[in-house]
Design a protein around this motif. Structure first.
Motif, PDB file in Angstrom:
ATOM      1  N   TYR A 250       9.240   3.186   3.880  1.00 58.49           N
ATOM      2  CA  TYR A 250       9.535   4.668   3.568  1.00 58.49           C
ATOM      3  C   TYR A 250       9.817   5.158   5.194  1.00 58.49           C
ATOM      4  N   ALA A 251       9.659   4.196   5.949  1.00 64.12           N
ATOM      5  CA  ALA A 251      10.029   4.838   7.280  1.00 64.12           C
ATOM      6  C   ALA A 251      10.998   3.638   8.198  1.00 64.12           C
TER       7      ALA A 251
ATOM      8  N   ALA B 182       1.495   6.679  -6.955  1.00 63.26           N
ATOM      9  CA  ALA B 182       0.413   7.981  -7.139  1.00 63.26           C
ATOM     10  C   ALA B 182       1.171   9.325  -6.775  1.00 63.26           C
ATOM     11  N   GLN B 183       1.795   9.492  -5.889  1.00 65.01           N
ATOM     12  CA  GLN B 183       2.671  10.709  -5.368  1.00 65.01           C
ATOM     13  C   GLN B 183       3.554  11.147  -6.315  1.00 65.01           C
TER      14      GLN B 183
ATOM     15  N   THR C 262       0.723  -1.278  -0.041  1.00 69.66           N
ATOM     16  CA  THR C 262       0.003   0.073  -0.063  1.00 69.66           C
ATOM     17  C   THR C 262       0.829   1.085  -0.026  1.00 69.66           C
ATOM     18  N   ALA C 263       2.033   1.261   0.862  1.00 74.77           N
ATOM     19  CA  ALA C 263       2.975   2.424   0.840  1.00 74.77           C
ATOM     20  C   ALA C 263       3.425   2.597  -0.618  1.00 74.77           C
ATOM     21  N   ARG C 264       3.938   1.589  -1.281  1.00 71.19           N
ATOM     22  CA  ARG C 264       4.434   1.732  -2.606  1.00 71.19           C
ATOM     23  C   ARG C 264       3.312   2.194  -3.597  1.00 71.19           C
TER      24      ARG C 264
ATOM     25  N   THR D  87       3.309  12.785   3.354  1.00 70.66           N
ATOM     26  CA  THR D  87       4.452  12.006   3.492  1.00 70.66           C
ATOM     27  C   THR D  87       4.600  10.966   2.565  1.00 70.66           C
ATOM     28  N   PRO D  88       5.859  10.692   2.119  1.00 71.46           N
ATOM     29  CA  PRO D  88       6.311   9.679   1.122  1.00 71.46           C
ATOM     30  C   PRO D  88       5.559   8.317   1.746  1.00 71.46           C
ATOM     31  N   GLY D  89       4.820   7.583   0.819  1.00 72.42           N
ATOM     32  CA  GLY D  89       4.271   6.770   1.106  1.00 72.42           C
ATOM     33  C   GLY D  89       3.506   6.389   2.401  1.00 72.42           C
TER      34      GLY D  89
END
Length: 387
Positions: free
Chosen positions: A369-370, A290-291, A283-285, A328-330
């Motif tokens: 990303y964290a 999309a970002q 989901t983060a990817r 925030t990224p991801g």
């Protein structure tokens, strides 16, 4: 004071976003029980405690696992909308997880309630609603941000031009339409009214009316309410028709900010940690895809997903998609995205001060990303992002 206007439902929208196949390697194998066990027992009325125990006792703690080792996660979607987990699956970002749609939901509180009772395996809602749920003793943890506000995508409250409603004090004794009670619209409105100098008693005189988002503009123009909250495509189409006065926007109060999270039950994480980790990384990817992708490419992917899943949904609303709205990224969760609402609930007298420990309400352990897997400025596969 609250009541509900009953209107005919039509397709609603929620703005979410779509990799190549392959699993993101984790740099660590965190133990979910380590962080989750820190949750403190809360002092609750007896009836509330019994309710929470009853709900969790009848909830399923383990997901369905297929013969090939794939874990099936049940979820509720939104009509004519693509959620980031759905996007992740379409992009091939999950390796060990498969999604099973069990229906649609119209509000965050109902979504997270379904996850707590075991009707679904995960839910999503405004962070204030999640904190309120956690204060009842429900063991849930936020794992990724799924919506927010940025300079392209943010909700606002509107009144009709010429109605005489132009500021906070004009709403005393008036009706304001919100999508559901106990969620973002109500909390943001009450926070704005307080910032504008209204007393607690004056704020209580602003009557909240529950209206399905797709009917909000119509109800406002018919004069059934004096102001409404509009966001996403519903806001864009209403502004195209004109005749509205903006009272305030959520970005006016908080700037770019993450408002809502996807949650899992703590017992579910403890028993299905690998599946949760795969779900979050994928989901983060998808969020990062999309970002970093051109908006027209995201819109094309959404149209493809909506058409291929064949639920009879319109694709006409996709053209209004502008951004993820996630700052925030991801979708990495920032602590103040949780603590702001915990403090607000305490100040508003809805939860006991000090009853919630904010770090226990969320985790970024599984987000690439964290957790060190990808740099914050990397793309969905760890590649360098170029402007």
């Amino acid at each position: 004071m609250t009541h509900q206007i009953r209107t005919q439902h039509a397709p609603g929208t929620t703005q979410h976003a779509p990799s190549t196949t392959g699993r993101t390697p984790r740099t660590t194998t965190p133990s979910a029980t380590r962080a989750l066990a820190r949750r403190r027992a809360l002092t609750l009325p007896a009836s509330a405690g019994v309710l929470v125990l009853a709900l969790t006792a009848c909830s399923a703690s383990s997901a369905t696992t297929r013969d090939d080792g794939t874990t099936v996660l049940r979820y509720q979607g939104a009509v004519a909308s693509v959620g980031y987990p759905e996007l992740a699956e379409d992009l091939g970002y999950f390796e060990d997880v498969e999604l099973e749609w069990v229906g649609d939901v119209t509000g965050g509180p109902a979504s997270i309630q379904a996850a707590v009772t075991g009707e679904t395996d995960y839910g999503n809602a405004f962070n204030g609603a999640i904190a309120k749920l956690a204060s009842t003793g429900a063991g849930v943890t936020s794992v990724i941000t799924y919506y927010g506000a940025d300079d392209l995508t943010a909700s606002h409250f509107y009144a009709l031009e010429g109605s005489g409603v132009t500021g906070a004090r004009d709403l005393i004794g008036k009706k304001v339409g919100v999508n559901t009670l106990g969620a973002q619209s109500e909390t943001v409105l009450r926070d704005w009214l307080a910032h504008e100098g209204l007393s607690r008693d004056e704020i209580d005189e602003v009557e909240l009316v529950v209206i399905p988002p797709v009917n909000a503009e119509q109800v406002l123009r018919e004069g059934q309410v004096d102001a409404v909250s509009l966001g996403g495509v519903l806001q864009d189409t209403a502004l195209e028709r004109g005749g509205l006065t903006a009272l305030f926007g959520e970005a006016d109060l908080y700037g770019e900010f993450g408002y809502g999270s996807i949650i899992f039950r703590d017992d579910f994480i403890a028993r299905n940690e690998d599946a949760v980790a795969d779900f979050v990384q994928g989901t983060a990817r998808a969020i990062r895809w999309a970002q970093t992708s051109p908006p027209e490419e995201v819109r094309e992917r959404y149209v493809s997903i909506l058409e291929e899943r064949d639920r009879g949904e319109t694709t006409d609303l996709v053209k209004y998609w502008k951004s993820t709205s996630i700052p925030t990224p991801g979708g990495v969760i920032q602590e103040d995205e949780i603590s702001r609402w915990v403090e607000w609930l305490e100040d508003d007298g809805q939860i006991e001060p000090g009853s919630l420990d904010v770090p226990d309400l969320y985790t970024n352990e599984y987000n690439p990303y964290a957790n060190g897997t990808y740099a914050p400025d990397a793309g969905p596969d760890g590649e360098e992002v170029t402007s």
